[in-house]
Design an enzyme around this catalytic site. Structure first.
Site, mmCIF file in Angstrom:
data_model
loop_
_atom_site.group_PDB
_atom_site.id
_atom_site.type_symbol
_atom_site.label_atom_id
_atom_site.label_comp_id
_atom_site.label_asym_id
_atom_site.label_seq_id
_atom_site.Cartn_x
_atom_site.Cartn_y
_atom_site.Cartn_z
ATOM 1 C CG LEU A 248 6.987 1.901 -2.721
ATOM 2 C CD1 LEU A 248 7.976 1.465 -1.650
ATOM 3 C CD2 LEU A 248 7.547 3.105 -3.491
ATOM 4 N N GLY B 20 0.806 -1.223 0.000
ATOM 5 C CA GLY B 20 0.000 0.000 0.000
ATOM 6 C C GLY B 20 0.838 1.271 0.000
ATOM 7 C CG ASP C 33 2.473 0.068 -11.065
ATOM 8 O OD1 ASP C 33 2.858 1.104 -11.636
ATOM 9 O OD2 ASP C 33 1.898 0.080 -9.955
#
Ligand code: MEV
Length: 322
Positions: A112, A109, A158
């Protein structure tokens, strides 16, 4: 036993502006999620983790029915694992039972990319267990599908960065592109609270609608910083990279995504000698990123002020065998 790891990521430049078509530059950081899988002789799937993700919880998955031991809890990170298993099952229906163990060096959370790293490492380990020989592009695409299913909105950044490693150039309508790396120590400071990405993106959008003539140039400026930032990275000019990060931080703050804690950590890092420090990710909580050769001092200054911090580096290596 099969073991793969995948890295987390930070935004070096361009978050929020990327939503409006400006480029962004993300980097894989050498804090990883490790996934170990081992075949069982029956068809039971067990997932364990003893760290931040789901402490001391074992999950059994029998014919897509899950059972948590002990008790029922909402375990968001597990949804990424289950969706990854489903994706693998859609390629290879007949899969044996297995035990999966997940270990993470990333705060969950913190913005990253921990969910992308869990997903990428799970898909890679399972595909190896089953001999599926997925290419890196296929892993990144499959992981992106999983993130889209679990989250309402997801960016392919990501999962791509976690799979490929290094720096990722993100531009709307363009293929994501891997661009070199950054050879300077990095410090991450964590406010200890997650930032609500969807809410913050919405907030910036409302600000832009209220004051288009003021906010649009801010967004365009962030795009220019990102383009200039890539040139400075390519010249290994970390002084310029740092100064551009500082300007980028100021503009993110002007968009309303800064908080007292984020600003405090940014200023602590700069006081400790960081050549650049900025919010990384959506803001509103989450993390800051600082660069500088005195990373040890930057880290300890942040920690002595009561925040979490760790030193890391940008890694060229994405998903890899351990
Ligand atoms: C969040 O990690 C990055 C944002 O730019 C949102 C997005 O690109 O989806 C704030």
């Amino acid at each position: 036993m099969i073991k793969f790891s995948a890295p987390g990521k930070v935004y070096l430049f361009g978050e929020h502006a990327v939503v409006y078509g400006e480029p962004a530059l993300a980097c894989a950081i050498d804090e990883r999620v490790f996934v170990t899988v081992e075949e069982r002789s029956d068809n039971v799937i067990k997932v364990f983790s003893n760290d931040l993700f789901f402490k001391d919880v074992t999950v059994e998955l029998i014919n897509d029915e899950t059972r948590l031991i002990p008790g029922e809890r909402t375990l968001k990170p597990l949804e990424y694992v289950f969706e990854s298993i489903k994706e693998i099952k859609s390629i290879e229906k007949d899969i044996p039972g297995f035990e999966m163990n997940i270990e993470s060096q990333l705060p969950y959370g913190g913005g990253l990319g921990s969910s992308a790293a869990v997903t990428v490492a799970s898909i890679k380990s399972l595909s190896e267990l089953l001999g599926l020989e997925l290419t890196k592009d296929e892993i990144a695409e499959t992981a992106y599908r999983v993130e889209k299913k679990v989250q309402k909105r997801a960016s392919p950044c990501d999962t791509f960065t976690s799979t490929m490693g290094g720096l990722t150039w993100v531009e709307t309508g363009e293929e994501l592109e891997k661009k070199g790396s950054l050879e300077i120590p990095v410090v991450i400071g964590f406010t200890g609270q997650p930032g609500p990405t969807g809410v913050l993106v919405e907030q910036v959008s409302r600000l832009k609608e209220s004051f288009p003539e003021i906010i649009e140039p801010v967004i365009t400026s962030i795009g220019k910083i990102t383009k200039q930032g890539l040139q400075s990275v390519n010249k290994n000019d970390y002084d310029a990279v740092g100064r551009l990060m500082n300007v980028n931080h100021g503009l993110l703050d002007s968009l309303g995504v800064g908080t007292q804690k984020l600003n405090e950590i940014v200023y602590i890092a700069r006081e400790a000698g960081a050549s650049g420090a900025k919010i990384t990710g959506a803001g509103g909580g989450g993390c800051i990123l600082a660069i500088g050769n005195n990373s040890q001092k930057i880290k300890s200054s942040i920690k002595s002020n009561g925040y979490e911090a760790f030193e890391t580096k940008i890694t060229r290596t994405g998903v890899r065998e351990e």
